[in-house]
Design an enzyme around this catalytic site. Sequence first.
Site, PDB file in Angstrom:
ATOM      1  CG  ASN A 149      -0.350  -0.024   2.507  1.00  0.00           C
ATOM      2  OD1 ASN A 149       0.716  -0.605   2.668  1.00  0.00           O
ATOM      3  ND2 ASN A 149      -0.962   0.614   3.484  1.00  0.00           N
ATOM      4  CE  LYS A 172       8.725 -10.244   0.021  1.00  0.00           C
ATOM      5  NZ  LYS A 172       7.796  -9.768  -1.026  1.00  0.00           N
ATOM      6  N   GLY A 224       3.602  -4.945   7.359  1.00  0.00           N
ATOM      7  CA  GLY A 224       2.594  -5.765   6.688  1.00  0.00           C
ATOM      8  C   GLY A 224       1.561  -6.227   7.695  1.00  0.00           C
ATOM      9  CB  SER A 225      -0.967  -8.875   7.529  1.00  0.00           C
ATOM     10  OG  SER A 225      -0.161  -9.987   7.208  1.00  0.00           O
ATOM     11  N   GLY A 229       3.735 -10.838   9.965  1.00  0.00           N
ATOM     12  CA  GLY A 229       4.787 -10.236  10.784  1.00  0.00           C
ATOM     13  C   GLY A 229       5.229 -11.152  11.912  1.00  0.00           C
ATOM     14  CD  GLU A 246       6.024   0.330  12.773  1.00  0.00           C
ATOM     15  OE1 GLU A 246       4.823   0.441  13.087  1.00  0.00           O
ATOM     16  OE2 GLU A 246       6.946   0.759  13.486  1.00  0.00           O
ATOM     17  CB  CYS A 280      -1.471   0.435   8.542  1.00  0.00           C
ATOM     18  SG  CYS A 280      -0.331   1.813   8.347  1.00  0.00           S
ATOM     19  CD  GLN A 327      -7.480  -6.246   0.625  1.00  0.00           C
ATOM     20  OE1 GLN A 327      -6.492  -6.922   0.880  1.00  0.00           O
ATOM     21  NE2 GLN A 327      -8.386  -5.940   1.540  1.00  0.00           N
ATOM     22  CD  GLU A 379      -5.401  -4.227   8.729  1.00  0.00           C
ATOM     23  OE1 GLU A 379      -4.757  -5.272   8.520  1.00  0.00           O
ATOM     24  OE2 GLU A 379      -4.861  -3.109   8.840  1.00  0.00           O
ATOM     25  CD  GLU A 458       9.179   1.445   9.985  1.00  0.00           C
ATOM     26  OE1 GLU A 458       8.129   1.942   9.568  1.00  0.00           O
ATOM     27  OE2 GLU A 458       9.876   0.677   9.306  1.00  0.00           O
TER      28      GLU A 458
HETATM   29  P1  NAD Z   1       1.320  -9.047   4.012  1.00  0.00           P
HETATM   30  O1  NAD Z   1       1.611  -9.376   5.438  1.00  0.00           O
HETATM   31  O2  NAD Z   1       0.493  -9.987   3.236  1.00  0.00           O
HETATM   32  O3  NAD Z   1       2.681  -8.903   3.205  1.00  0.00           O
HETATM   33  C1  NAD Z   1       3.697  -8.024   3.614  1.00  0.00           C
HETATM   34  C2  NAD Z   1       5.004  -8.465   2.982  1.00  0.00           C
HETATM   35  O4  NAD Z   1       5.385  -9.732   3.534  1.00  0.00           O
HETATM   36  C3  NAD Z   1       4.945  -8.646   1.474  1.00  0.00           C
HETATM   37  O5  NAD Z   1       6.164  -8.205   0.913  1.00  0.00           O
HETATM   38  C4  NAD Z   1       4.800 -10.159   1.319  1.00  0.00           C
HETATM   39  O6  NAD Z   1       5.272 -10.660   0.092  1.00  0.00           O
HETATM   40  C5  NAD Z   1       5.666 -10.643   2.463  1.00  0.00           C
HETATM   41  N1  NAD Z   1       5.354 -11.992   2.939  1.00  0.00           N
HETATM   42  C6  NAD Z   1       4.195 -12.678   2.834  1.00  0.00           C
HETATM   43  N2  NAD Z   1       4.304 -13.874   3.448  1.00  0.00           N
HETATM   44  C7  NAD Z   1       5.558 -13.953   3.937  1.00  0.00           C
HETATM   45  C8  NAD Z   1       6.283 -14.935   4.693  1.00  0.00           C
HETATM   46  N3  NAD Z   1       5.698 -16.096   5.042  1.00  0.00           N
HETATM   47  N4  NAD Z   1       7.555 -14.666   5.044  1.00  0.00           N
HETATM   48  C9  NAD Z   1       8.135 -13.483   4.720  1.00  0.00           C
HETATM   49  N5  NAD Z   1       7.513 -12.526   4.004  1.00  0.00           N
HETATM   50  C10 NAD Z   1       6.231 -12.744   3.622  1.00  0.00           C
HETATM   51  O7  NAD Z   1       0.702  -7.570   3.994  1.00  0.00           O
HETATM   52  P2  NAD Z   1       0.188  -6.741   2.729  1.00  0.00           P
HETATM   53  O8  NAD Z   1      -1.123  -7.331   2.290  1.00  0.00           O
HETATM   54  O9  NAD Z   1       1.268  -6.556   1.734  1.00  0.00           O
HETATM   55  O10 NAD Z   1      -0.080  -5.315   3.402  1.00  0.00           O
HETATM   56  C11 NAD Z   1      -1.241  -4.995   4.098  1.00  0.00           C
HETATM   57  C12 NAD Z   1      -0.988  -5.062   5.598  1.00  0.00           C
HETATM   58  O11 NAD Z   1       0.098  -4.198   5.938  1.00  0.00           O
HETATM   59  C13 NAD Z   1      -2.172  -4.555   6.391  1.00  0.00           C
HETATM   60  O12 NAD Z   1      -2.360  -5.398   7.502  1.00  0.00           O
HETATM   61  C14 NAD Z   1      -1.726  -3.166   6.844  1.00  0.00           C
HETATM   62  O13 NAD Z   1      -2.350  -2.685   8.002  1.00  0.00           O
HETATM   63  C15 NAD Z   1      -0.260  -3.383   7.040  1.00  0.00           C
HETATM   64  N6  NAD Z   1       0.490  -2.127   6.997  1.00  0.00           N
HETATM   65  C16 NAD Z   1       1.029  -1.645   8.162  1.00  0.00           C
HETATM   66  C17 NAD Z   1       1.722  -0.448   8.157  1.00  0.00           C
HETATM   67  C18 NAD Z   1       2.328   0.096   9.420  1.00  0.00           C
HETATM   68  O14 NAD Z   1       3.247   0.897   9.324  1.00  0.00           O
HETATM   69  N7  NAD Z   1       1.862  -0.285  10.594  1.00  0.00           N
HETATM   70  C19 NAD Z   1       1.889   0.254   6.957  1.00  0.00           C
HETATM   71  C20 NAD Z   1       1.343  -0.265   5.789  1.00  0.00           C
HETATM   72  C21 NAD Z   1       0.646  -1.466   5.820  1.00  0.00           C
END
Ligand code: NAD
Length: 478
Positions: A149, A172, A224-225, A229, A246, A280, A327, A379, A458
Amino acid sequence: MNVQRNFIGGAWVEGSGALRNVNPSDISDVVDEFSLATPAQVAEAIAAARAALPVWGAMTLQARSEALDAVGTAILTRREALGRLLSREEGKPLPDGIGEVTRAGQLFKFYAGEVLRLAGERLPSIRAGVEVEVMPEPVGVIGLITPWNYPSSVPANKIAPAIAYGNAVVLKPSELVPASAVALFEIMEQAGLPAGLVNLVIGGAEVGEALATSPEINGISFTGSTVTGRKVAAHAVANGARVQLELGGKNPLVVLDDAPFDVAVECAVNGAFYQTGQRCTASSRLIVTEGVHDRFVEAVAERVRSLKVGHALEAGTQVGPVIDERQLAKDMSYVDIARGEGARLVAGGERLNRDTEGFYLSPALFADTHRDMRINREEVFGPVASVIRVKDYEEALEVANDTTYGLSAGICTTTMKYAHHFRRHVKAGMTMLNLPTAGVDYHVPFGGTKASGYGPKEQGRVARDFFTQTKTSYLLED
Ligand code: NAD
Protein backbone atom coordinates in the site's frame (compact mmCIF):
# COMPACT_ATOMS: atom_id res chain seq x y z
CA MET A 1 10.74 -6.76 -22.12
CA ASN A 2 13.72 -6.37 -19.86
CA VAL A 3 13.25 -8.59 -16.84
CA GLN A 4 16.58 -8.11 -15.06
CA ARG A 5 14.88 -6.53 -12.10
CA ASN A 6 16.79 -7.85 -9.09
CA PHE A 7 19.62 -5.60 -7.92
CA ILE A 8 22.38 -7.60 -6.25
CA GLY A 9 25.91 -6.46 -5.47
CA GLY A 10 25.50 -3.36 -7.65
CA ALA A 11 24.29 -5.21 -10.76
CA TRP A 12 20.86 -5.87 -12.28
CA VAL A 13 20.35 -9.61 -12.55
CA GLU A 14 17.67 -11.88 -13.86
CA GLY A 15 15.96 -14.35 -11.55
CA SER A 16 13.72 -17.22 -12.50
CA GLY A 17 10.09 -17.29 -13.53
CA ALA A 18 8.02 -14.28 -14.41
CA LEU A 19 5.90 -11.89 -12.43
CA ARG A 20 3.47 -9.56 -14.20
CA ASN A 21 2.54 -6.31 -12.58
CA VAL A 22 -0.96 -5.21 -13.56
CA ASN A 23 -2.61 -1.79 -13.22
CA PRO A 24 -5.59 -2.20 -10.83
CA SER A 25 -7.39 0.70 -12.57
CA ASP A 26 -7.11 -1.08 -15.92
CA ILE A 27 -6.20 -4.74 -15.97
CA SER A 28 -5.37 -4.61 -19.68
CA ASP A 29 -2.40 -2.40 -18.76
CA VAL A 30 0.66 -4.47 -17.78
CA VAL A 31 2.96 -2.09 -15.90
CA ASP A 32 6.02 -4.28 -16.25
CA GLU A 33 7.38 -7.79 -16.04
CA PHE A 34 9.78 -9.01 -13.41
CA SER A 35 11.67 -12.17 -12.63
CA LEU A 36 11.66 -13.66 -9.17
CA ALA A 37 14.81 -13.91 -7.09
CA THR A 38 15.84 -17.47 -6.28
CA PRO A 39 16.81 -18.52 -2.73
CA ALA A 40 20.44 -18.62 -3.93
CA GLN A 41 20.14 -15.03 -5.11
CA VAL A 42 18.74 -13.97 -1.75
CA ALA A 43 21.85 -15.50 -0.15
CA GLU A 44 24.05 -13.68 -2.71
CA ALA A 45 22.32 -10.39 -1.90
CA ILE A 46 22.94 -10.91 1.81
CA ALA A 47 26.61 -11.73 1.14
CA ALA A 48 26.97 -8.63 -1.07
CA ALA A 49 25.48 -6.52 1.70
CA ARG A 50 27.93 -7.99 4.21
CA ALA A 51 30.86 -7.20 1.91
CA ALA A 52 29.71 -3.59 1.46
CA LEU A 53 29.61 -2.83 5.19
CA PRO A 54 33.31 -2.02 5.68
CA VAL A 55 33.40 0.01 2.44
CA TRP A 56 30.48 2.15 3.58
CA GLY A 57 31.96 2.37 7.09
CA ALA A 58 35.24 3.70 5.68
CA MET A 59 33.60 6.53 3.77
CA THR A 60 33.51 9.92 5.45
CA LEU A 61 30.32 11.07 7.09
CA GLN A 62 30.23 13.93 4.60
CA ALA A 63 30.28 11.52 1.64
CA ARG A 64 27.64 9.32 3.24
CA SER A 65 25.38 12.26 3.98
CA GLU A 66 25.79 13.58 0.44
CA ALA A 67 24.87 10.20 -1.04
CA LEU A 68 21.60 10.09 0.90
CA ASP A 69 20.90 13.70 0.03
CA ALA A 70 21.51 12.94 -3.66
CA VAL A 71 18.95 10.13 -3.54
CA GLY A 72 16.44 12.53 -1.96
CA THR A 73 17.08 15.20 -4.58
CA ALA A 74 16.76 12.74 -7.46
CA ILE A 75 13.45 11.44 -6.11
CA LEU A 76 12.06 14.94 -5.65
CA THR A 77 13.21 16.00 -9.12
CA ARG A 78 11.42 13.04 -10.69
CA ARG A 79 8.40 12.99 -8.39
CA GLU A 80 5.82 13.52 -11.16
CA ALA A 81 6.98 10.51 -13.17
CA LEU A 82 7.58 8.35 -10.10
CA GLY A 83 4.20 9.33 -8.66
CA ARG A 84 2.50 8.40 -11.93
CA LEU A 85 4.22 5.00 -11.93
CA LEU A 86 3.20 4.44 -8.31
CA SER A 87 -0.45 5.36 -8.96
CA ARG A 88 -0.46 3.17 -12.03
CA GLU A 89 0.72 0.09 -10.17
CA GLU A 90 -0.96 0.67 -6.78
CA GLY A 91 -4.14 2.55 -7.70
CA LYS A 92 -4.06 5.56 -5.39
CA PRO A 93 -5.11 8.83 -7.08
CA LEU A 94 -2.24 10.62 -8.82
CA PRO A 95 -1.94 13.52 -6.31
CA ASP A 96 -1.55 10.90 -3.55
CA GLY A 97 1.00 8.98 -5.62
CA ILE A 98 3.05 12.14 -6.12
CA GLY A 99 2.58 12.97 -2.43
CA GLU A 100 3.91 9.59 -1.40
CA VAL A 101 6.97 9.84 -3.62
CA THR A 102 7.62 13.34 -2.26
CA ARG A 103 7.59 11.88 1.22
CA ALA A 104 10.14 9.25 0.14
CA GLY A 105 12.45 12.05 -1.08
CA GLN A 106 11.98 13.97 2.16
CA LEU A 107 12.82 10.88 4.19
CA PHE A 108 16.18 10.51 2.41
CA LYS A 109 16.92 14.18 3.04
CA PHE A 110 15.96 13.91 6.69
CA TYR A 111 18.31 10.95 7.22
CA ALA A 112 21.06 12.66 5.20
CA GLY A 113 21.08 15.12 8.11
CA GLU A 114 20.88 12.38 10.71
CA VAL A 115 24.12 10.85 9.35
CA LEU A 116 25.88 13.86 10.88
CA ARG A 117 23.97 13.85 14.16
CA LEU A 118 24.59 10.32 15.35
CA ALA A 119 26.21 10.90 18.72
CA GLY A 120 27.16 8.88 21.75
CA GLU A 121 28.11 10.04 25.21
CA ARG A 122 31.16 10.08 27.39
CA LEU A 123 30.68 10.04 31.14
CA PRO A 124 32.69 9.50 34.31
CA SER A 125 32.96 6.00 35.71
CA ILE A 126 32.05 5.12 39.28
CA ARG A 127 35.73 4.11 39.55
CA ALA A 128 38.52 6.65 39.98
CA GLY A 129 40.59 7.36 36.88
CA VAL A 130 38.21 5.62 34.49
CA GLU A 131 36.10 7.15 31.72
CA VAL A 132 33.17 5.48 30.01
CA GLU A 133 32.15 6.00 26.41
CA VAL A 134 28.81 4.81 25.05
CA MET A 135 28.58 4.78 21.26
CA PRO A 136 26.00 3.60 18.72
CA GLU A 137 27.28 1.22 16.05
CA PRO A 138 25.65 -0.27 12.96
CA VAL A 139 23.80 -3.55 13.45
CA GLY A 140 25.02 -5.10 10.18
CA VAL A 141 22.92 -6.56 7.38
CA ILE A 142 19.21 -5.78 7.65
CA GLY A 143 16.44 -7.55 5.74
CA LEU A 144 13.53 -5.29 4.82
CA ILE A 145 10.09 -6.66 3.90
CA THR A 146 7.40 -4.21 2.79
CA PRO A 147 3.68 -4.19 1.88
CA TRP A 148 1.89 -3.03 -1.27
CA ASN A 149 0.00 0.00 0.00
CA TYR A 150 3.00 2.36 0.24
CA PRO A 151 5.31 1.14 -2.58
CA SER A 152 7.71 4.08 -2.29
CA SER A 153 7.57 5.63 1.18
CA VAL A 154 7.68 2.45 3.28
CA PRO A 155 10.85 1.15 1.53
CA ALA A 156 12.35 4.67 1.85
CA ASN A 157 11.37 4.79 5.50
CA LYS A 158 13.48 1.69 6.12
CA ILE A 159 16.36 2.02 3.64
CA ALA A 160 17.23 5.65 4.48
CA PRO A 161 17.70 5.23 8.26
CA ALA A 162 19.29 1.78 7.85
CA ILE A 163 22.11 3.07 5.66
CA ALA A 164 22.30 6.45 7.42
CA TYR A 165 23.26 4.59 10.61
CA GLY A 166 25.83 2.48 8.79
CA ASN A 167 24.01 -0.73 7.87
CA ALA A 168 23.59 -2.53 4.53
CA VAL A 169 20.21 -3.80 3.35
CA VAL A 170 18.33 -6.35 1.27
CA LEU A 171 14.81 -5.20 0.38
CA LYS A 172 11.98 -7.50 -0.62
CA PRO A 173 9.08 -5.30 -1.70
CA SER A 174 5.54 -6.57 -2.14
CA GLU A 175 5.14 -8.66 -5.28
CA LEU A 176 2.13 -6.47 -6.17
CA VAL A 177 4.16 -3.25 -6.51
CA PRO A 178 7.74 -4.01 -7.56
CA ALA A 179 8.00 -1.23 -10.17
CA SER A 180 8.27 1.58 -7.62
CA ALA A 181 10.99 -0.33 -5.79
CA VAL A 182 12.92 -0.85 -9.02
CA ALA A 183 12.65 2.89 -9.77
CA LEU A 184 14.01 3.71 -6.31
CA PHE A 185 16.95 1.36 -6.81
CA GLU A 186 17.71 2.89 -10.22
CA ILE A 187 18.02 6.21 -8.43
CA MET A 188 20.17 4.80 -5.64
CA GLU A 189 22.44 3.17 -8.24
CA GLN A 190 23.40 6.66 -9.43
CA ALA A 191 23.97 8.17 -5.99
CA GLY A 192 27.49 7.04 -5.14
CA LEU A 193 26.59 4.24 -2.74
CA PRO A 194 29.08 1.36 -2.64
CA ALA A 195 28.07 -1.73 -4.64
CA GLY A 196 26.14 -4.14 -2.44
CA LEU A 197 25.06 -1.60 0.16
CA VAL A 198 21.47 -1.76 -1.07
CA ASN A 199 20.07 -4.89 -2.70
CA LEU A 200 16.68 -5.67 -4.16
CA VAL A 201 15.13 -9.13 -4.41
CA ILE A 202 11.72 -9.49 -6.07
CA GLY A 203 9.18 -12.10 -5.11
CA GLY A 204 6.40 -13.21 -2.81
CA ALA A 205 6.22 -15.14 0.45
CA GLU A 206 9.00 -17.62 -0.55
CA VAL A 207 11.50 -14.84 -1.17
CA GLY A 208 10.43 -13.14 2.06
CA GLU A 209 10.92 -16.39 3.91
CA ALA A 210 14.36 -16.92 2.39
CA LEU A 211 15.31 -13.52 3.80
CA ALA A 212 13.63 -13.94 7.18
CA THR A 213 15.05 -17.42 7.81
CA SER A 214 18.62 -16.57 6.84
CA PRO A 215 21.09 -16.97 9.71
CA GLU A 216 23.28 -14.36 7.98
CA ILE A 217 20.82 -11.52 8.67
CA ASN A 218 21.36 -9.33 11.74
CA GLY A 219 17.93 -7.73 11.76
CA ILE A 220 14.56 -7.67 10.00
CA SER A 221 12.33 -4.64 9.63
CA PHE A 222 8.90 -5.73 8.44
CA THR A 223 5.73 -3.82 7.55
CA GLY A 224 2.59 -5.76 6.69
CA SER A 225 -0.12 -7.85 8.28
CA THR A 226 0.05 -9.00 11.87
CA VAL A 227 -0.15 -12.68 10.92
CA THR A 228 2.80 -12.53 8.52
CA GLY A 229 4.79 -10.24 10.78
CA ARG A 230 4.63 -12.68 13.65
CA LYS A 231 5.86 -15.51 11.42
CA VAL A 232 8.76 -13.38 10.26
CA ALA A 233 9.56 -12.42 13.85
CA ALA A 234 9.65 -16.06 14.96
CA HIS A 235 12.22 -16.87 12.25
CA ALA A 236 14.34 -13.85 13.06
CA VAL A 237 14.37 -14.48 16.79
CA ALA A 238 15.32 -18.13 16.23
CA ASN A 239 18.43 -16.84 14.44
CA GLY A 240 19.19 -14.17 17.03
CA ALA A 241 18.31 -11.33 14.65
CA ARG A 242 16.57 -8.22 15.98
CA VAL A 243 13.06 -7.46 14.76
CA GLN A 244 10.94 -4.41 14.08
CA LEU A 245 7.31 -4.96 13.04
CA GLU A 246 4.81 -2.37 11.79
CA LEU A 247 1.47 -4.14 11.49
CA GLY A 248 -2.26 -3.79 10.94
CA GLY A 249 -4.88 -1.65 12.63
CA LYS A 250 -8.56 -1.25 13.47
CA ASN A 251 -8.34 2.42 14.23
CA PRO A 252 -11.07 4.28 16.13
CA LEU A 253 -12.24 7.80 15.42
CA VAL A 254 -14.32 9.08 18.34
CA VAL A 255 -16.82 11.84 17.57
CA LEU A 256 -18.40 13.55 20.60
CA ASP A 257 -21.57 15.66 20.67
CA ASP A 258 -19.49 18.84 20.89
CA ALA A 259 -17.19 17.98 17.97
CA PRO A 260 -16.57 20.65 15.32
CA PHE A 261 -19.13 19.01 13.05
CA ASP A 262 -17.73 19.65 9.58
CA VAL A 263 -14.20 18.83 10.72
CA ALA A 264 -15.43 15.54 12.19
CA VAL A 265 -17.23 14.58 8.99
CA GLU A 266 -14.14 15.38 6.94
CA CYS A 267 -11.91 13.40 9.35
CA ALA A 268 -14.20 10.39 8.99
CA VAL A 269 -14.46 10.52 5.19
CA ASN A 270 -10.75 11.14 4.69
CA GLY A 271 -9.60 8.68 7.38
CA ALA A 272 -11.91 5.88 6.37
CA PHE A 273 -12.05 6.07 2.58
CA TYR A 274 -9.21 8.06 1.05
CA GLN A 275 -6.61 5.85 -0.60
CA THR A 276 -9.44 3.29 -0.80
CA GLY A 277 -9.20 2.70 2.94
CA GLN A 278 -6.00 0.79 2.23
CA ARG A 279 -4.05 2.48 4.98
CA CYS A 280 -2.90 0.81 8.18
CA THR A 281 -4.06 3.99 9.96
CA ALA A 282 -7.53 4.07 8.31
CA SER A 283 -10.44 5.01 10.60
CA SER A 284 -12.43 1.82 10.21
CA ARG A 285 -14.40 2.27 13.48
CA LEU A 286 -16.35 5.53 13.84
CA ILE A 287 -17.46 5.75 17.47
CA VAL A 288 -20.13 8.43 17.82
CA THR A 289 -22.04 9.72 20.87
CA GLU A 290 -25.81 9.61 20.65
CA GLY A 291 -26.50 13.36 20.63
CA VAL A 292 -24.81 13.81 17.25
CA HIS A 293 -25.06 10.25 15.92
CA ASP A 294 -27.96 10.45 13.44
CA ARG A 295 -26.91 13.78 11.98
CA PHE A 296 -23.30 12.56 11.67
CA VAL A 297 -24.20 9.29 9.94
CA GLU A 298 -26.38 11.16 7.47
CA ALA A 299 -23.70 13.74 6.70
CA VAL A 300 -20.92 11.15 6.27
CA ALA A 301 -23.18 8.97 4.09
CA GLU A 302 -23.96 11.94 1.85
CA ARG A 303 -20.26 12.73 1.43
CA VAL A 304 -19.40 9.06 0.83
CA ARG A 305 -22.02 8.73 -1.90
CA SER A 306 -20.56 11.77 -3.65
CA LEU A 307 -16.96 10.50 -3.70
CA LYS A 308 -15.67 10.03 -7.22
CA VAL A 309 -14.44 6.45 -7.59
CA GLY A 310 -12.37 5.94 -10.69
CA HIS A 311 -9.10 5.39 -12.55
CA ALA A 312 -6.16 6.49 -10.41
CA LEU A 313 -4.71 8.62 -13.20
CA GLU A 314 -7.96 10.38 -14.11
CA ALA A 315 -8.24 13.98 -12.91
CA GLY A 316 -10.77 14.39 -10.13
CA THR A 317 -10.68 10.79 -8.90
CA GLN A 318 -10.99 10.75 -5.11
CA VAL A 319 -11.01 7.01 -4.51
CA GLY A 320 -9.05 4.66 -6.76
CA PRO A 321 -9.52 0.91 -7.22
CA VAL A 322 -8.79 -1.81 -4.70
CA ILE A 323 -5.32 -3.31 -5.25
CA ASP A 324 -6.36 -6.66 -6.77
CA GLU A 325 -9.08 -9.24 -7.25
CA ARG A 326 -8.22 -11.07 -4.04
CA GLN A 327 -8.43 -7.95 -1.87
CA LEU A 328 -11.67 -6.93 -3.62
CA ALA A 329 -13.19 -10.32 -2.82
CA LYS A 330 -12.06 -9.92 0.80
CA ASP A 331 -13.60 -6.41 1.05
CA MET A 332 -16.87 -7.64 -0.43
CA SER A 333 -16.93 -10.65 1.86
CA TYR A 334 -16.79 -8.24 4.82
CA VAL A 335 -19.73 -6.32 3.37
CA ASP A 336 -21.64 -9.62 3.44
CA ILE A 337 -20.34 -10.51 6.90
CA ALA A 338 -21.45 -7.14 8.32
CA ARG A 339 -24.89 -7.46 6.72
CA GLY A 340 -25.19 -10.99 8.08
CA GLU A 341 -24.33 -9.67 11.55
CA GLY A 342 -27.25 -7.24 11.33
CA ALA A 343 -25.35 -4.05 10.46
CA ARG A 344 -27.22 -1.50 8.34
CA LEU A 345 -25.52 -0.64 5.04
CA VAL A 346 -25.97 3.13 4.65
CA ALA A 347 -23.87 3.67 1.54
CA GLY A 348 -21.82 1.82 -1.07
CA GLY A 349 -20.49 -1.72 -0.87
CA GLU A 350 -20.98 -2.55 -4.54
CA ARG A 351 -18.60 -3.47 -7.31
CA LEU A 352 -18.53 -0.70 -9.90
CA ASN A 353 -17.90 -0.69 -13.64
CA ARG A 354 -15.80 2.03 -15.18
CA ASP A 355 -14.53 2.71 -18.70
CA THR A 356 -11.57 0.45 -18.00
CA GLU A 357 -11.86 -2.91 -16.29
CA GLY A 358 -10.50 -2.61 -12.76
CA PHE A 359 -11.17 -3.48 -9.13
CA TYR A 360 -13.64 -0.72 -8.28
CA LEU A 361 -15.74 -0.77 -5.13
CA SER A 362 -18.06 1.96 -3.88
CA PRO A 363 -17.01 3.01 -0.36
CA ALA A 364 -19.16 1.15 2.17
CA LEU A 365 -20.51 2.73 5.34
CA PHE A 366 -22.31 0.66 7.96
CA ALA A 367 -24.40 1.96 10.87
CA ASP A 368 -26.07 0.21 13.81
CA THR A 369 -23.04 -1.93 14.44
CA HIS A 370 -21.89 -3.39 17.74
CA ARG A 371 -18.32 -3.46 19.02
CA ASP A 372 -18.32 -7.28 19.09
CA MET A 373 -19.19 -7.74 15.42
CA ARG A 374 -16.44 -9.09 13.20
CA ILE A 375 -16.67 -5.91 11.11
CA ASN A 376 -15.43 -4.07 14.21
CA ARG A 377 -12.80 -6.56 15.28
CA GLU A 378 -10.99 -7.67 12.11
CA GLU A 379 -8.92 -5.54 9.77
CA VAL A 380 -10.60 -5.36 6.33
CA PHE A 381 -8.03 -3.08 4.68
CA GLY A 382 -10.44 -1.61 2.16
CA PRO A 383 -13.06 1.15 1.77
CA VAL A 384 -15.32 -0.27 4.46
CA ALA A 385 -16.08 1.52 7.75
CA SER A 386 -18.68 1.17 10.45
CA VAL A 387 -20.35 3.43 12.99
CA ILE A 388 -20.78 2.39 16.62
CA ARG A 389 -23.25 4.43 18.66
CA VAL A 390 -22.21 5.14 22.28
CA LYS A 391 -23.76 6.99 25.23
CA ASP A 392 -20.92 9.30 26.28
CA TYR A 393 -17.16 9.92 26.26
CA GLU A 394 -16.44 7.22 28.84
CA GLU A 395 -18.14 4.56 26.77
CA ALA A 396 -16.46 5.87 23.61
CA LEU A 397 -13.01 5.47 25.18
CA GLU A 398 -13.83 1.99 26.39
CA VAL A 399 -15.00 0.93 22.91
CA ALA A 400 -11.97 2.60 21.29
CA ASN A 401 -9.69 0.48 23.46
CA ASP A 402 -11.70 -2.70 22.98
CA THR A 403 -9.53 -4.07 20.18
CA THR A 404 -6.43 -6.18 19.84
CA TYR A 405 -4.88 -3.43 17.68
CA GLY A 406 -3.36 -0.10 18.75
CA LEU A 407 -1.96 1.89 15.84
CA SER A 408 -3.70 5.28 15.50
CA ALA A 409 -6.69 6.73 17.39
CA GLY A 410 -8.51 10.02 16.88
CA ILE A 411 -11.04 12.14 18.72
CA CYS A 412 -13.13 15.08 17.49
CA THR A 413 -14.19 17.33 20.34
CA THR A 414 -13.95 20.94 21.53
CA THR A 415 -13.67 19.95 25.20
CA MET A 416 -10.08 20.15 26.46
CA LYS A 417 -10.80 17.77 29.32
CA TYR A 418 -11.76 14.96 26.92
CA ALA A 419 -9.01 15.77 24.43
CA HIS A 420 -6.33 15.47 27.14
CA HIS A 421 -7.87 12.42 28.77
CA PHE A 422 -8.14 10.61 25.42
CA ARG A 423 -4.53 11.35 24.52
CA ARG A 424 -3.35 9.86 27.79
CA HIS A 425 -5.68 6.87 28.03
CA VAL A 426 -6.27 5.58 24.52
CA LYS A 427 -4.07 2.57 23.85
CA ALA A 428 -2.47 3.48 20.54
CA GLY A 429 0.94 4.45 19.23
CA MET A 430 -0.40 7.67 17.69
CA THR A 431 -3.31 9.93 18.68
CA MET A 432 -5.06 12.68 16.73
CA LEU A 433 -7.21 15.59 17.90
CA ASN A 434 -9.62 16.94 15.27
CA LEU A 435 -7.46 15.33 12.57
CA PRO A 436 -7.88 12.14 10.53
CA THR A 437 -6.30 9.00 12.03
CA ALA A 438 -4.31 8.65 8.79
CA GLY A 439 -1.77 11.16 7.48
CA VAL A 440 1.40 11.67 9.51
CA ASP A 441 4.59 13.72 9.42
CA TYR A 442 7.82 12.13 8.21
CA HIS A 443 10.19 13.47 10.89
CA VAL A 444 8.62 12.03 14.04
CA PRO A 445 8.14 8.47 15.33
CA PHE A 446 5.54 6.26 13.66
CA GLY A 447 4.15 2.99 14.91
CA GLY A 448 1.68 1.13 17.04
CA THR A 449 1.23 -0.85 20.23
CA LYS A 450 -0.50 -4.16 20.99
CA ALA A 451 -1.00 -6.22 17.78
CA SER A 452 -0.09 -3.20 15.61
CA GLY A 453 3.61 -3.12 16.31
CA TYR A 454 6.56 -4.81 17.89
CA GLY A 455 10.05 -3.63 18.67
CA PRO A 456 11.46 -0.12 18.39
CA LYS A 457 9.45 2.48 16.47
CA GLU A 458 10.22 3.70 12.96
CA GLN A 459 10.82 7.19 11.67
CA GLY A 460 12.28 10.34 13.14
CA ARG A 461 15.33 10.20 15.35
CA VAL A 462 14.09 7.13 17.24
CA ALA A 463 14.80 5.07 14.12
CA ARG A 464 18.32 4.77 15.52
CA ASP A 465 16.97 2.54 18.31
CA PHE A 466 16.45 -0.28 15.83
CA PHE A 467 19.21 0.46 13.34
CA THR A 468 22.06 0.83 15.84
CA GLN A 469 23.46 -1.23 18.67
CA THR A 470 25.25 0.17 21.67
CA LYS A 471 28.89 -0.35 22.54
CA THR A 472 30.14 0.65 26.00
CA SER A 473 33.90 1.25 26.26
CA TYR A 474 35.89 1.77 29.49
CA LEU A 475 39.14 3.74 29.35
CA LEU A 476 41.77 3.96 32.08
CA GLU A 477 43.17 7.49 32.08
CA ASP A 478 46.96 7.98 32.40
P1 NAD B 1 1.32 -9.05 4.01
O1 NAD B 1 1.61 -9.38 5.44
O2 NAD B 1 0.49 -9.99 3.24
O3 NAD B 1 2.68 -8.90 3.20
C1 NAD B 1 3.70 -8.02 3.61
C2 NAD B 1 5.00 -8.46 2.98
O4 NAD B 1 5.38 -9.73 3.53
C3 NAD B 1 4.94 -8.65 1.47
O5 NAD B 1 6.16 -8.20 0.91
C4 NAD B 1 4.80 -10.16 1.32
O6 NAD B 1 5.27 -10.66 0.09
C5 NAD B 1 5.67 -10.64 2.46
N1 NAD B 1 5.35 -11.99 2.94
C6 NAD B 1 4.19 -12.68 2.83
N2 NAD B 1 4.30 -13.87 3.45
C7 NAD B 1 5.56 -13.95 3.94
C8 NAD B 1 6.28 -14.93 4.69
N3 NAD B 1 5.70 -16.10 5.04
N4 NAD B 1 7.55 -14.67 5.04
C9 NAD B 1 8.14 -13.48 4.72
N5 NAD B 1 7.51 -12.53 4.00
C10 NAD B 1 6.23 -12.74 3.62
O7 NAD B 1 0.70 -7.57 3.99
P2 NAD B 1 0.19 -6.74 2.73
O8 NAD B 1 -1.12 -7.33 2.29
O9 NAD B 1 1.27 -6.56 1.73
O10 NAD B 1 -0.08 -5.32 3.40
C11 NAD B 1 -1.24 -4.99 4.10
C12 NAD B 1 -0.99 -5.06 5.60
O11 NAD B 1 0.10 -4.20 5.94
C13 NAD B 1 -2.17 -4.56 6.39
O12 NAD B 1 -2.36 -5.40 7.50
C14 NAD B 1 -1.73 -3.17 6.84
O13 NAD B 1 -2.35 -2.68 8.00
C15 NAD B 1 -0.26 -3.38 7.04
N6 NAD B 1 0.49 -2.13 7.00
C16 NAD B 1 1.03 -1.64 8.16
C17 NAD B 1 1.72 -0.45 8.16
C18 NAD B 1 2.33 0.10 9.42
O14 NAD B 1 3.25 0.90 9.32
N7 NAD B 1 1.86 -0.29 10.59
C19 NAD B 1 1.89 0.25 6.96
C20 NAD B 1 1.34 -0.26 5.79
C21 NAD B 1 0.65 -1.47 5.82
